[in-house]
Design a protein around this motif. Structure first.
Motif, PDB file in Angstrom:
ATOM      1  N   VAL A 140       0.847  -1.190   0.000  1.00 29.98           N
ATOM      2  CA  VAL A 140       0.000   0.000   0.000  1.00 29.98           C
ATOM      3  C   VAL A 140       0.887   1.246   0.000  1.00 29.98           C
ATOM      4  N   PHE A 141       0.667   2.101  -0.980  1.00 31.29           N
ATOM      5  CA  PHE A 141       1.364   3.383  -1.072  1.00 31.29           C
ATOM      6  C   PHE A 141       0.359   4.464  -0.699  1.00 31.29           C
ATOM      7  N   LYS A 142       0.653   5.200   0.368  1.00 33.03           N
ATOM      8  CA  LYS A 142      -0.277   6.204   0.864  1.00 33.03           C
ATOM      9  C   LYS A 142      -0.041   7.543   0.177  1.00 33.03           C
ATOM     10  N   GLU A 143      -1.161   8.201  -0.130  1.00 33.82           N
ATOM     11  CA  GLU A 143      -1.121   9.550  -0.692  1.00 33.82           C
ATOM     12  C   GLU A 143      -0.300   9.626  -1.991  1.00 33.82           C
ATOM     13  N   ALA A 144      -0.449   8.618  -2.850  1.00 33.41           N
ATOM     14  CA  ALA A 144       0.239   8.639  -4.148  1.00 33.41           C
ATOM     15  C   ALA A 144      -0.384   9.718  -5.027  1.00 33.41           C
ATOM     16  N   PHE A 145       0.430  10.272  -5.932  1.00 31.96           N
ATOM     17  CA  PHE A 145      -0.050  11.284  -6.869  1.00 31.96           C
ATOM     18  C   PHE A 145      -0.729  10.593  -8.052  1.00 31.96           C
ATOM     19  N   LYS A 146      -1.970  10.965  -8.328  1.00 35.95           N
ATOM     20  CA  LYS A 146      -2.744  10.348  -9.416  1.00 35.95           C
ATOM     21  C   LYS A 146      -2.900  11.336 -10.564  1.00 35.95           C
ATOM     22  N   PHE A 147      -2.610  10.878 -11.776  1.00 38.81           N
ATOM     23  CA  PHE A 147      -2.693  11.722 -12.973  1.00 38.81           C
ATOM     24  C   PHE A 147      -3.460  11.008 -14.077  1.00 38.81           C
ATOM     25  N   LEU A 148      -4.128  11.807 -14.906  1.00 40.09           N
ATOM     26  CA  LEU A 148      -4.607  11.340 -16.205  1.00 40.09           C
ATOM     27  C   LEU A 148      -3.521  11.713 -17.198  1.00 40.09           C
ATOM     28  N   LYS A 149      -3.006  10.714 -17.916  1.00 41.97           N
ATOM     29  CA  LYS A 149      -1.872  10.922 -18.829  1.00 41.97           C
ATOM     30  C   LYS A 149      -2.345  10.690 -20.269  1.00 41.97           C
ATOM     31  N   THR A 150      -2.014  11.639 -21.143  1.00 43.37           N
ATOM     32  CA  THR A 150      -2.313  11.489 -22.563  1.00 43.37           C
ATOM     33  C   THR A 150      -1.008  11.583 -23.339  1.00 43.37           C
ATOM     34  N   ILE A 151      -0.738  10.578 -24.155  1.00 44.32           N
ATOM     35  CA  ILE A 151       0.460  10.558 -24.993  1.00 44.32           C
ATOM     36  C   ILE A 151       0.020  10.689 -26.448  1.00 44.32           C
ATOM     37  N   GLY A 152       0.663  11.622 -27.180  1.00 44.46           N
ATOM     38  CA  GLY A 152       0.355  11.807 -28.591  1.00 44.46           C
ATOM     39  C   GLY A 152      -0.776  12.794 -28.826  1.00 44.46           C
ATOM     40  N   ILE A 153      -0.940  13.175 -30.083  1.00 41.30           N
ATOM     41  CA  ILE A 153      -1.983  14.141 -30.449  1.00 41.30           C
ATOM     42  C   ILE A 153      -3.008  13.456 -31.356  1.00 41.30           C
ATOM     43  N   THR A 154      -2.656  13.238 -32.632  1.00 49.58           N
ATOM     44  CA  THR A 154      -3.590  12.584 -33.554  1.00 49.58           C
ATOM     45  C   THR A 154      -3.838  11.140 -33.143  1.00 49.58           C
ATOM     46  N   HIS A 155      -2.755  10.430 -32.802  1.00 54.46           N
ATOM     47  CA  HIS A 155      -2.852   9.036 -32.373  1.00 54.46           C
ATOM     48  C   HIS A 155      -2.592   8.986 -30.868  1.00 54.46           C
ATOM     49  N   SER A 156      -3.525   9.502 -30.091  1.00 51.07           N
ATOM     50  CA  SER A 156      -3.291   9.635 -28.651  1.00 51.07           C
ATOM     51  C   SER A 156      -3.770   8.409 -27.876  1.00 51.07           C
ATOM     52  N   THR A 157      -3.182   8.239 -26.686  1.00 56.45           N
ATOM     53  CA  THR A 157      -3.560   7.169 -25.763  1.00 56.45           C
ATOM     54  C   THR A 157      -3.687   7.774 -24.372  1.00 56.45           C
ATOM     55  N   GLU A 158      -4.786   7.463 -23.681  1.00 56.72           N
ATOM     56  CA  GLU A 158      -5.001   7.927 -22.315  1.00 56.72           C
ATOM     57  C   GLU A 158      -4.769   6.798 -21.330  1.00 56.72           C
ATOM     58  N   SER A 159      -4.173   7.149 -20.189  1.00 54.95           N
ATOM     59  CA  SER A 159      -3.978   6.178 -19.116  1.00 54.95           C
ATOM     60  C   SER A 159      -4.084   6.889 -17.776  1.00 54.95           C
ATOM     61  N   ILE A 160      -4.269   6.116 -16.728  1.00 53.31           N
ATOM     62  CA  ILE A 160      -4.191   6.624 -15.357  1.00 53.31           C
ATOM     63  C   ILE A 160      -2.847   6.171 -14.816  1.00 53.31           C
ATOM     64  N   ILE A 161      -2.078   7.116 -14.262  1.00 50.68           N
ATOM     65  CA  ILE A 161      -0.762   6.788 -13.727  1.00 50.68           C
ATOM     66  C   ILE A 161      -0.635   7.338 -12.303  1.00 50.68           C
ATOM     67  N   TYR A 162      -0.023   6.536 -11.436  1.00 49.25           N
ATOM     68  CA  TYR A 162       0.250   6.938 -10.056  1.00 49.25           C
ATOM     69  C   TYR A 162       1.761   7.059  -9.863  1.00 49.25           C
ATOM     70  N   PHE A 163       2.174   8.094  -9.122  1.00 50.64           N
ATOM     71  CA  PHE A 163       3.576   8.309  -8.771  1.00 50.64           C
ATOM     72  C   PHE A 163       3.727   8.319  -7.255  1.00 50.64           C
ATOM     73  N   ASP A 164       4.902   7.898  -6.768  1.00 48.53           N
ATOM     74  CA  ASP A 164       5.189   8.021  -5.338  1.00 48.53           C
ATOM     75  C   ASP A 164       5.618   9.457  -5.031  1.00 48.53           C
ATOM     76  N   ASN A 165       6.048   9.708  -3.802  1.00 55.35           N
ATOM     77  CA  ASN A 165       6.380  11.077  -3.382  1.00 55.35           C
ATOM     78  C   ASN A 165       7.606  11.651  -4.087  1.00 55.35           C
ATOM     79  N   ASN A 166       8.406  10.803  -4.732  1.00 55.73           N
ATOM     80  CA  ASN A 166       9.573  11.268  -5.497  1.00 55.73           C
ATOM     81  C   ASN A 166       9.295  11.304  -6.992  1.00 55.73           C
TER      82      ASN A 166
END
Length: 199
Positions: A140-166
């Motif tokens: 369990v990672f507490k208080e992780a940073f949550k982002f919606l990530k989009t890569i690309g423009i015309t051929h884009s892909t969306e994902s949910i990504i979590y980062f630790d405190n660093n």
């Protein structure tokens, strides 16, 4: 050898050593290695792996990613360099510095390359969604940073990504878009068969 702490020169040397040690111990200079399993198209077992070597020095952080295929063969490496600031990261490409992600508000940060041809597939947009506890492979990672990530423009892909405190990735899951569905999770160690060919 005995040092006479009563003599002035000995006191100066001792104080000098303490100041010197304090200065160097306050500077951040760390190296870490993280491992990830990668699943594609709803696989139940990982078919690829990633080794992320991280160097943190003062206010900079560098990533070296090494990718391994399902045949345990080394595929390729990728390098990224960032500058840390209080609320996020700036990406460094040659002489160009630009914001990459920011946790100070809920705004999205778009990173683009000088070469427009790269932007269609590789530009990124990271939108901060808040902090959440997340369990990744039983940890369990507490208080992780949550982002919606989009890569690309015309051929884009969306994902949910979590980062630790660093700002080291913990978990990334495909949401929609051009690429095949994927799931990347931090793991404690690589499978035993993979530890030998690493280079």
């Amino acid at each position: 050898m005995m040092i006479n702490l009563r003599s002035r020169s000995s006191i100066k040397i001792t104080l000098g050593l303490i100041v010197c040690f304090s200065f160097f111990s306050c500077q951040k200079n760390e190296r870490h290695e993280y491992f990830y399993s990668m699943k594609y198209n709803n696989e139940t077992e990982a078919s690829r792996y990633q080794v992320l070597s991280v160097k943190i020095k003062d206010d900079s952080i560098s990533f070296e990613r090494k990718y391994y295929g399902d045949s345990l063969n080394y595929k390729y490496s990728r390098y990224d360099y960032f500058l840390l600031f209080e609320g996020g990261l700036e990406k460094v490409e040659g002489n160009i510095r630009a914001p990459y992600l920011d946790i100070r508000n809920r705004d999205c940060v778009t990173y683009t390359y000088e070469d427009p041809a790269l932007n269609d597939m590789l530009s990124s947009e990271l939108c901060f969604l808040g902090r959440e506890n997340i369990e990744v492979n039983g940890v369990v990672f507490k208080e992780a940073f949550k982002f919606l990530k989009t890569i690309g423009i015309t051929h884009s892909t969306e994902s949910i990504i979590y980062f630790d405190n660093n700002f080291i990735p913990l978990y990334e899951a495909y949401v929609s878009g051009y690429r095949e569905p994927f799931l990347m999770e931090r793991i404690d160690q690589l499978p035993l068969a993979l530890t030998c060919p690493l280079r």
